[in-house]
Each structure stands twice: as structure tokens, then as C-alpha cells.
Enzyme design. Structure first.
Site, PDB file in Angstrom:
ATOM      1  N   GLU A  82      25.522  63.908-130.676  1.00  0.00           N
ATOM      2  CA  GLU A  82      24.199  64.032-131.298  1.00  0.00           C
ATOM      3  C   GLU A  82      23.138  63.395-130.403  1.00  0.00           C
ATOM      4  OE1 GLU A  82      21.691  61.690-134.636  1.00  0.00           O
ATOM      5  OE2 GLU A  82      23.864  61.760-134.882  1.00  0.00           O
ATOM      6  N   ASP A 133      20.142  65.629-128.722  1.00  0.00           N
ATOM      7  CA  ASP A 133      18.736  65.341-128.975  1.00  0.00           C
ATOM      8  C   ASP A 133      17.949  65.380-127.662  1.00  0.00           C
ATOM      9  OD1 ASP A 133      16.471  64.247-130.656  1.00  0.00           O
ATOM     10  OD2 ASP A 133      16.713  62.595-129.245  1.00  0.00           O
ATOM     11  N   ASP A 148      21.804  66.652-137.652  1.00  0.00           N
ATOM     12  CA  ASP A 148      22.526  65.933-136.596  1.00  0.00           C
ATOM     13  C   ASP A 148      23.635  66.803-136.000  1.00  0.00           C
ATOM     14  OD1 ASP A 148      20.917  63.780-137.104  1.00  0.00           O
ATOM     15  OD2 ASP A 148      22.422  62.627-138.209  1.00  0.00           O
ATOM     16  N   GLU A 170      22.365  69.173-133.315  1.00  0.00           N
ATOM     17  CA  GLU A 170      22.196  68.509-132.026  1.00  0.00           C
ATOM     18  C   GLU A 170      23.542  68.289-131.342  1.00  0.00           C
ATOM     19  OE1 GLU A 170      18.067  66.008-132.770  1.00  0.00           O
ATOM     20  OE2 GLU A 170      19.980  65.003-133.112  1.00  0.00           O
TER      21      GLU A 170
END
Length: 230
Positions: free
Chosen positions: A46, A50, A119, A122
Site C-alpha cells: 500500500e 500510494d 488501501d 494501492e
């Protein structure tokens, strides 16, 4: 049956290392229950996802809009990569059905929790990046996220204003937003907010900033208040 092959088809990408995709679907609650099996959560993925999403989006906007100032580019990027946008991506992929959750998280409705699904998006992007490189990740981001900018959907939806307009249909209505708690380290903090109407809670939301959490709480409140009989 929700197989990884079905998810790959939705992504438009076939993994060379299937374990990479599977790792992106392990929620921390599941990993905690299966430590003896060497299962790790998707939190590291995650973190990487991002960054990949932010870079690809910033690069796209930088080249697509050479005349826009930094402030406008920042606003557009924020609208594209916000939690609400990622949740819509998760819905399009049916990602919630593929997640591996712990028993407690499953029982608590974690599969439908916006933060869990955002999440996971990502994490999946990071898995694609690690397996196939930035080009493969860029294609998926273009298809599911940057296409929103092309469609003119980058203006952040102001749920707080919409909620204010909704409750003002009756006089004397008072809205108040409360920061309930904060979680996570400083570089990856998550804020949880509740919104009260005349002293009673009507919505709750979370986000990577207080403003985003307030917007999500307002969105939840609107959905509740617009239900028949409310």
C-alpha cells in the site's frame, strides 16, 4: 467463484508472479491470524502503491496541462487519488470480494469499509508495478483513475456543502464535525470524524486528512438522511 484470473482480466494485466497479486490482498487482520504461515499484510505494498499512483498522476497532469499553476495541479491530483476515488475503483474491480480478512474484521464489515478497499487498490497497483514495471501500472491507472480527469470529474465533490444545504431545508438545524481519533504514524496518518446534527451523530468517515475525513462523514450523513423515513 472469484478467482485471481477473473481479477487479472478486470485489471487487463496477467501476473508473471501470482503470489505478488495475492500478497496485495492480505489485510493486516488476516496476516495477524496467519503469522505461523509466514503471511505478510499488504501494508508495505500500500505504501509503495500510494507513491506509484502519486507519481503517475502528477506526471500525467504535468504534461497534460502545461499552463496550469502548481495549486491547480495539486487540487486535481488530490481529487483523482482521494479515498473516495479509490473506493470507486475498488467497486469497478469488485476488489472487496478478493480480500483476505481476519475473522474479526470480516464480522465487523471490513469487506465494505472504504479505507480497506482504497488501501487494497494501492496495494494492487504496487503489485502490478513490481511484477511488470511502471508502464503496466500506468495503463491501469490511466484506465481506472486518469480517465476521470478526461471525463471532467476532477473537481472534488463538496459533500459538506451539500449536507449543509440539505439540513437547512428546516430552520434551526446545527451541524458539528468532531475528530474522533487519529491512527497511524505521522507519514501515513488516518483521521476519523463524526458529524452531528443537533447533537446526534448522523455520519462518520475517515481519510488521510481531517478535511477528507469530514467530506466522507458528510457523504455518509447525506446517504442516511436521504433514506425514506429519516
Amino acid at each position: 467463484m472469484h478467482t485471481l484470473q477473473v481479477l487479472e482480466k478486470k485489471l487487463g494485466y496477467t501476473f508473471r508472479c501470482k503470489e505478488q497479486l495475492q500478497a496485495a490482498l492480505y489485510h493486516s487482520s488476516y496476516a495477524n491470524e496467519h503469522r505461523c504461515c509466514g503471511v505478510s499484510s499488504n501494508e508495505r505494498l500500500e505504501f509503495l502503491g500510494d507513491a506509484v499512483l502519486g507519481l503517475v498522476t502528477a506526471d500525467y497532469l504535468y504534461h497534460k496541462h502545461p499552463d496550469l499553476p502548481e495549486g491547480d495541479l495539486t487540487r486535481m491530483r488530490a481529487a483523482l487519488v482521494c479515498e473516495e476515488s479509490l473506493v470507486e475503483v475498488a467497486q469497478a474491480l469488485g476488489l472487496g470480494e478478493y480480500l483476505k480478512l481476519g475473522k474479526g474484521e470480516e464480522a465487523g464489515g471490513g469487506r465494505q469499509r472504504p479505507s480497506v478497499r482504497a488501501d487494497a487498490v494501492e496495494a494492487v497497483l504496487a503489485a502490478v508495478y513490481l511484477d511488470g514495471g511502471i508502464g503496466s501500472a500506468r495503463k491501469i491507472i490511466q484506465k481506472y483513475i486518469l480517465s476521470r480527469e478526461v471525463a471532467g470529474l476532477t473537481k472534488p465533490r463538496d459533500h459538506k456543502t451539500a449536507l449543509q444545504e440539505l439540513v437547512q431545508r428546516e430552520s434551526g438545524q446545527v451541524l458539528r464535525y468532531r475528530l474522533v481519533r487519529e491512527e497511524g504514524p505521522d507519514h501515513d496518518k488516518r483521521f476519523f470524524v463524526e458529524v452531528d446534527l443537533n447533537g446526534s451523530p448522523v455520519g462518520a468517515g475517515s481519510g488521510r486528512s481531517k478535511k477528507e475525513a469530514e467530506q466522507m462523514a458528510a457523504k455518509a450523513a447525506i446517504e442516511r438522511l436521504e433514506q425514506p423515513g429519516i
